[in-house]
Every structure is written in structure tokens, then in C-alpha cells.
Motif scaffolding. Sequence first.
Motif, short mmCIF file in Angstrom:
data_model
loop_
_atom_site.label_atom_id
_atom_site.label_comp_id
_atom_site.label_asym_id
_atom_site.label_seq_id
_atom_site.Cartn_x
_atom_site.Cartn_y
_atom_site.Cartn_z
N ALA A 45 0.72 -1.19 -0.06
CA ALA A 45 -0.03 -0.05 0.17
C ALA A 45 0.85 1.27 0.03
O ALA A 45 1.93 1.29 0.59
N ASP A 46 0.28 2.23 -0.94
CA ASP A 46 1.01 3.61 -0.74
C ASP A 46 0.20 4.67 -0.19
O ASP A 46 -0.97 4.95 -0.93
N PRO A 47 0.17 5.07 0.85
CA PRO A 47 -0.60 6.01 1.59
C PRO A 47 -0.90 7.16 0.85
O PRO A 47 -2.00 7.77 0.88
N ALA A 48 0.21 7.67 0.18
CA ALA A 48 0.20 9.22 -0.55
C ALA A 48 -0.80 9.03 -1.85
O ALA A 48 -1.58 10.01 -1.96
N HIS A 49 -0.83 7.79 -2.37
CA HIS A 49 -1.92 7.51 -3.51
C HIS A 49 -3.22 7.58 -2.82
O HIS A 49 -4.03 8.04 -3.29
N GLY A 50 -3.17 6.80 -1.55
CA GLY A 50 -4.59 6.91 -0.77
C GLY A 50 -5.10 8.14 -0.60
O GLY A 50 -6.35 8.40 -0.60
N ALA A 51 -4.29 9.13 -0.30
CA ALA A 51 -4.73 10.49 0.12
C ALA A 51 -5.27 10.82 -1.10
O ALA A 51 -6.30 11.77 -0.90
N ARG A 52 -4.89 10.99 -2.31
CA ARG A 52 -5.54 11.28 -3.58
C ARG A 52 -6.83 10.81 -3.80
O ARG A 52 -7.73 11.10 -4.01
N LEU A 53 -6.73 9.42 -3.42
CA LEU A 53 -8.10 8.63 -3.68
C LEU A 53 -9.26 9.12 -2.87
O LEU A 53 -10.28 9.05 -3.01
N PHE A 54 -8.79 9.53 -1.44
CA PHE A 54 -9.70 10.20 -0.53
C PHE A 54 -10.66 11.27 -1.26
O PHE A 54 -11.70 11.72 -0.75
N ASN A 55 -10.18 11.91 -2.17
CA ASN A 55 -11.00 12.76 -2.92
C ASN A 55 -12.52 12.39 -3.34
O ASN A 55 -13.31 13.08 -3.44
N ALA A 56 -12.36 11.15 -3.65
CA ALA A 56 -14.01 10.54 -3.93
C ALA A 56 -14.65 10.48 -2.57
O ALA A 56 -16.01 10.25 -2.82
N CYS A 57 -14.16 10.55 -1.50
CA CYS A 57 -14.95 10.61 -0.36
C CYS A 57 -15.09 12.23 0.22
O CYS A 57 -16.30 12.04 0.92
N ALA A 58 -14.16 12.70 -0.12
CA ALA A 58 -14.04 14.16 0.61
C ALA A 58 -15.42 15.25 0.26
O ALA A 58 -15.46 15.97 1.21
N GLY A 59 -16.11 14.99 -0.55
CA GLY A 59 -17.29 15.52 -0.96
C GLY A 59 -18.28 15.56 0.10
O GLY A 59 -19.19 16.51 0.58
N CYS A 60 -18.30 14.05 0.89
CA CYS A 60 -19.19 14.07 1.92
C CYS A 60 -18.54 13.94 3.29
O CYS A 60 -19.10 14.21 4.39
N HIS A 61 -17.26 13.34 3.27
CA HIS A 61 -16.58 13.21 4.56
C HIS A 61 -15.56 14.10 4.76
O HIS A 61 -14.35 13.97 4.22
N PRO A 62 -15.51 15.08 5.93
CA PRO A 62 -14.17 15.92 6.22
C PRO A 62 -13.51 14.76 6.95
O PRO A 62 -14.02 13.64 7.31
N ILE A 63 -12.32 15.16 7.30
CA ILE A 63 -11.40 13.95 7.95
C ILE A 63 -10.23 14.81 8.60
O ILE A 63 -9.08 14.88 8.51
N SER A 64 -10.68 15.78 9.59
CA SER A 64 -9.85 16.51 10.25
C SER A 64 -10.57 16.90 11.76
O SER A 64 -11.73 16.99 11.99
N PRO A 65 -9.55 16.86 12.93
CA PRO A 65 -10.16 17.08 14.07
C PRO A 65 -11.25 18.30 14.25
O PRO A 65 -10.91 19.32 13.78
N GLY A 66 -12.47 17.78 14.69
CA GLY A 66 -13.43 18.99 15.15
C GLY A 66 -14.07 19.50 13.95
O GLY A 66 -15.02 20.11 14.04
N ALA A 67 -13.88 19.04 12.76
CA ALA A 67 -14.77 19.29 11.51
C ALA A 67 -16.08 18.88 11.57
O ALA A 67 -16.54 17.79 12.28
N LEU A 68 -17.25 19.80 11.13
CA LEU A 68 -18.36 19.36 11.04
C LEU A 68 -18.62 18.32 10.13
O LEU A 68 -18.12 18.15 9.20
N ASP A 69 -19.76 17.33 10.33
CA ASP A 69 -20.08 16.41 9.38
C ASP A 69 -20.66 17.16 8.15
O ASP A 69 -21.29 18.38 8.14
#
Length: 150
Positions: free
Chosen positions: A48-72
Motif C-alpha cells: 500500500a501507498d498512503p500518498a496515493h490513498g490521500a488522493r483517492l480520498f478525494n472520492a470521499c471528501a465531498g461527503c466526509h471531512p477528515i480533520s479534528p473537530g470538523a463538522l459532518d
Amino acid sequence: MTAMRGVGCVIALAALTLTLSGCGDGGRAERRAALGPNPTFADYRKAADPAHGARLFNACAGCHPISPGALDRGGPNLFGIMGKPVATASRRFGYSGALRAVGGRWTPELMDRWVADPRKLAPRTSMNFQGIGDPLDRADLIAWMETQGR
Ligand code: HEC
């Protein structure tokens, strides 16, 4: 001697070009080739390559924030999700009964099944996402999610 050094340079340059050309997709073709014919889940995890995973998270980021305290948003904030009990990423989010019924914790194995096909793991889930078919992409994504909030 000088000629030899020249050859060495050309080889080094070729290797560099190969490395760079692999950057865009996380060296996916090379990593896949190195996996061999019948990779196990553990093999994918190792490659696994986490750096590539970070880019793939773009597919999720429209619905999911992923940072401390961020609102749903459309989905719950996923900061620190790995290892947590299912349907507890956010205390404010209104989860479906389908997801709550899954139970257990977000192990890499369970996350892999979820991301592959959310409706297969939790029929009638409210997560409207078709899934990621490629196991190496899923391994990349999960490896990155593991670095977010641990
Ligand atoms: C269209 C919006 C949308 C997209 C895109 C989306 N999700 Fe979700 N996600 C949701 C919703 C809504 C839920 C709550 C599902 C439920 O309650 O059935 C959810 C739930 C989850 C959960 C469970 C959280 C918990 O508290 O247990 C995880 C993990 C998750 N999503 C990961 C992802 C990942 C990873 C991606 C990208 C590959 C993604 N989601 C893409 C909307 C989305």
C-alpha cells in the motif's frame, strides 16, 4: 572509464524517469506487477501507498471531512475512524439502522469490505457510493486513513 561513467549516468537517468513516471498513480503498475498472480489481503497491505490513498480520498471528501473537530457534511467526519466501533465516528450524525447493525470495529478488513461495496456490507445504508473495485486502491486508501487521527 569515462565511457563507463557515461553509461552509469544513462542508467541512473532511466531509473529516475521510471520512478517519476510512476508518481502519478503511486507507481501502481510496478506495485501490481510486484504482487504476483494471487495476492492476499496482507500482500495488498504491504504494497500500500498512503500518498496515493490521500488522493483517492478525494472520492470521499465531498461527503466526509477528515480533520479534528470538523463538522459532518453529507457523511460523518472520519477523523480517527480506524479502530473505532462502527457508526461512532460522529456523535451528531444520524446513522442508518443498516450501518448500526453491522457492529464491530473498523478493522482494515472491515473497511476494505465497506469501501469495496457499501451496500453489500450494509444493505440500505444511506452512504450513496458505488465502491472502489480495485483492491490495491482500497489498500492505499486505508493505509492513508490509518494515518489520519492516530
Ligand atoms: C455521497 C456521500 C458519500 C460519499 C461519496 C462517501 N460516503 Fe461514507 N458515508 C456517507 C454516509 C451518508 C454515511 C452514513 C451511512 C449510514 O449511516 O448508513 C457514511 C459512512 C461512512 C463510514 C462509517 C463511519 C462510522 O462512523 O462508522 C465510513 C468509514 C465511510 N463512510 C467511509 C467512506 C469512504 C472511505 C469513502 C470514499 C471511498 C466514502 N465514505 C464516500 C456518505 C458518503
